[in-house]
Design a protein around this motif. Structure first.
Motif, PDB file in Angstrom:
ATOM      1  N   GLY A 153       0.812  -1.208   0.000  1.00  0.00           N
ATOM      2  CA  GLY A 153       0.000   0.000   0.000  1.00  0.00           C
ATOM      3  C   GLY A 153       0.847   1.261   0.000  1.00  0.00           C
ATOM      4  N   VAL A 154       1.924   1.267   0.767  1.00  0.00           N
ATOM      5  CA  VAL A 154       2.823   2.416   0.802  1.00  0.00           C
ATOM      6  C   VAL A 154       3.489   2.588  -0.553  1.00  0.00           C
ATOM      7  CG1 VAL A 154       4.963   3.306   1.801  1.00  0.00           C
ATOM      8  CG2 VAL A 154       3.220   2.327   3.280  1.00  0.00           C
ATOM      9  N   ASN A 155       3.955   1.499  -1.159  1.00  0.00           N
ATOM     10  CA  ASN A 155       4.572   1.585  -2.478  1.00  0.00           C
ATOM     11  C   ASN A 155       3.583   2.125  -3.503  1.00  0.00           C
ATOM     12  OD1 ASN A 155       6.965   0.574  -1.554  1.00  0.00           O
ATOM     13  ND2 ASN A 155       6.560  -1.514  -2.193  1.00  0.00           N
ATOM     14  N   GLY A 200      -1.561   4.705  -9.708  1.00  0.00           N
ATOM     15  CA  GLY A 200      -2.776   5.364  -9.235  1.00  0.00           C
ATOM     16  C   GLY A 200      -3.081   5.006  -7.798  1.00  0.00           C
ATOM     17  N   ILE A 201      -4.353   4.838  -7.477  1.00  0.00           N
ATOM     18  CA  ILE A 201      -4.795   4.508  -6.126  1.00  0.00           C
ATOM     19  C   ILE A 201      -5.006   3.008  -6.055  1.00  0.00           C
ATOM     20  CG2 ILE A 201      -6.631   4.814  -4.426  1.00  0.00           C
ATOM     21  CD1 ILE A 201      -7.143   7.563  -5.762  1.00  0.00           C
ATOM     22  N   CYS A 202      -4.400   2.373  -5.050  1.00  0.00           N
ATOM     23  CA  CYS A 202      -4.480   0.920  -4.928  1.00  0.00           C
ATOM     24  C   CYS A 202      -5.088   0.506  -3.593  1.00  0.00           C
ATOM     25  CB  CYS A 202      -3.093   0.301  -5.051  1.00  0.00           C
ATOM     26  SG  CYS A 202      -2.300   0.637  -6.633  1.00  0.00           S
ATOM     27  N   VAL A 222      -2.431  -5.195 -10.365  1.00  0.00           N
ATOM     28  CA  VAL A 222      -1.053  -4.706 -10.403  1.00  0.00           C
ATOM     29  C   VAL A 222      -0.216  -5.598  -9.497  1.00  0.00           C
ATOM     30  CG1 VAL A 222       0.487  -2.800  -9.781  1.00  0.00           C
ATOM     31  CG2 VAL A 222      -1.720  -2.310 -10.824  1.00  0.00           C
ATOM     32  N   GLU A 223       0.949  -5.992  -9.990  1.00  0.00           N
ATOM     33  CA  GLU A 223       1.872  -6.786  -9.176  1.00  0.00           C
ATOM     34  C   GLU A 223       2.866  -5.839  -8.523  1.00  0.00           C
ATOM     35  OE1 GLU A 223       4.467 -10.860  -9.507  1.00  0.00           O
ATOM     36  OE2 GLU A 223       4.173  -9.675 -11.313  1.00  0.00           O
ATOM     37  N   CYS A 250       3.291  -9.277  -4.036  1.00  0.00           N
ATOM     38  CA  CYS A 250       1.851  -9.129  -3.869  1.00  0.00           C
ATOM     39  C   CYS A 250       1.174  -8.658  -5.145  1.00  0.00           C
ATOM     40  CB  CYS A 250       1.541  -8.100  -2.776  1.00  0.00           C
ATOM     41  SG  CYS A 250       2.049  -8.591  -1.141  1.00  0.00           S
ATOM     42  N   TRP A 251      -0.071  -9.074  -5.302  1.00  0.00           N
ATOM     43  CA  TRP A 251      -0.971  -8.522  -6.315  1.00  0.00           C
ATOM     44  C   TRP A 251      -2.037  -7.716  -5.597  1.00  0.00           C
ATOM     45  CZ3 TRP A 251      -0.902  -8.836 -11.626  1.00  0.00           C
ATOM     46  CH2 TRP A 251       0.014  -9.728 -12.194  1.00  0.00           C
ATOM     47  N   THR A 252      -2.489  -6.636  -6.205  1.00  0.00           N
ATOM     48  CA  THR A 252      -3.585  -5.842  -5.658  1.00  0.00           C
ATOM     49  C   THR A 252      -4.376  -5.241  -6.820  1.00  0.00           C
ATOM     50  OG1 THR A 252      -4.162  -4.199  -3.978  1.00  0.00           O
ATOM     51  CG2 THR A 252      -2.292  -3.672  -5.411  1.00  0.00           C
ATOM     52  N   CYS A 253      -5.400  -4.473  -6.514  1.00  0.00           N
ATOM     53  CA  CYS A 253      -6.213  -3.816  -7.528  1.00  0.00           C
ATOM     54  C   CYS A 253      -6.015  -2.310  -7.414  1.00  0.00           C
ATOM     55  CB  CYS A 253      -7.685  -4.168  -7.348  1.00  0.00           C
ATOM     56  SG  CYS A 253      -8.039  -5.907  -7.644  1.00  0.00           S
ATOM     57  N   CYS A 254      -5.824  -1.652  -8.562  1.00  0.00           N
ATOM     58  CA  CYS A 254      -5.600  -0.202  -8.599  1.00  0.00           C
ATOM     59  C   CYS A 254      -6.585   0.444  -9.562  1.00  0.00           C
ATOM     60  CB  CYS A 254      -4.183   0.096  -9.051  1.00  0.00           C
ATOM     61  SG  CYS A 254      -2.892  -0.570  -7.971  1.00  0.00           S
ATOM     62  N   THR A 255      -6.756   1.739  -9.380  1.00  0.00           N
ATOM     63  CA  THR A 255      -7.594   2.532 -10.265  1.00  0.00           C
ATOM     64  C   THR A 255      -6.904   3.870 -10.510  1.00  0.00           C
ATOM     65  OG1 THR A 255      -9.811   3.374 -10.679  1.00  0.00           O
ATOM     66  CG2 THR A 255      -9.007   3.576  -8.427  1.00  0.00           C
TER      67      THR A 255
END
Length: 59
Positions: free
Chosen positions: A17-19, A27-29, A47-48, A52-57
Motif C-alpha cells: 500500500g505504501v509503495n 494510481g490509487i491501490c 497490479v503486481e 503481492c498482487w492488488t487492484c488499482c484505479t
C-alpha cells in the motif's frame, strides 16, 4: 503458526500500500496482498507489487 503467516501477510499488504501510494504510475491501490493476480471490480485493474498482487484505479 497461522497467526505468524497472517502477520507476515499484513506487513506485506501495508508495504504494498505504501509503495502504491508513492508510485504515480499505479494510481490509487487497495491495501490488499494477493498471492495471485486477482479479479478486480469494474474500473480497477490488477497490479503486481513485489510479491503481492492488488487492484488499482486511476493513473
Amino acid at each position: 503458526m497461522k497467526s505468524i503467516q497472517f502477520a507476515i501477510l499484513a506487513i506485506l499488504a501495508a508495504v504494498a500500500g505504501v509503495n502504491a501510494a508513492t508510485d504515480s504510475t499505479t494510481g490509487i491501490c487497495q491495501l490488499a496482498c494477493f498471492p495471485e493476480e486477482p479479479q478486480c471490480a469494474e474500473g480497477w485493474y490488477p497490479v503486481e507489487l513485489g510479491v503481492c498482487w492488488t487492484c488499482c484505479t486511476g493513473s
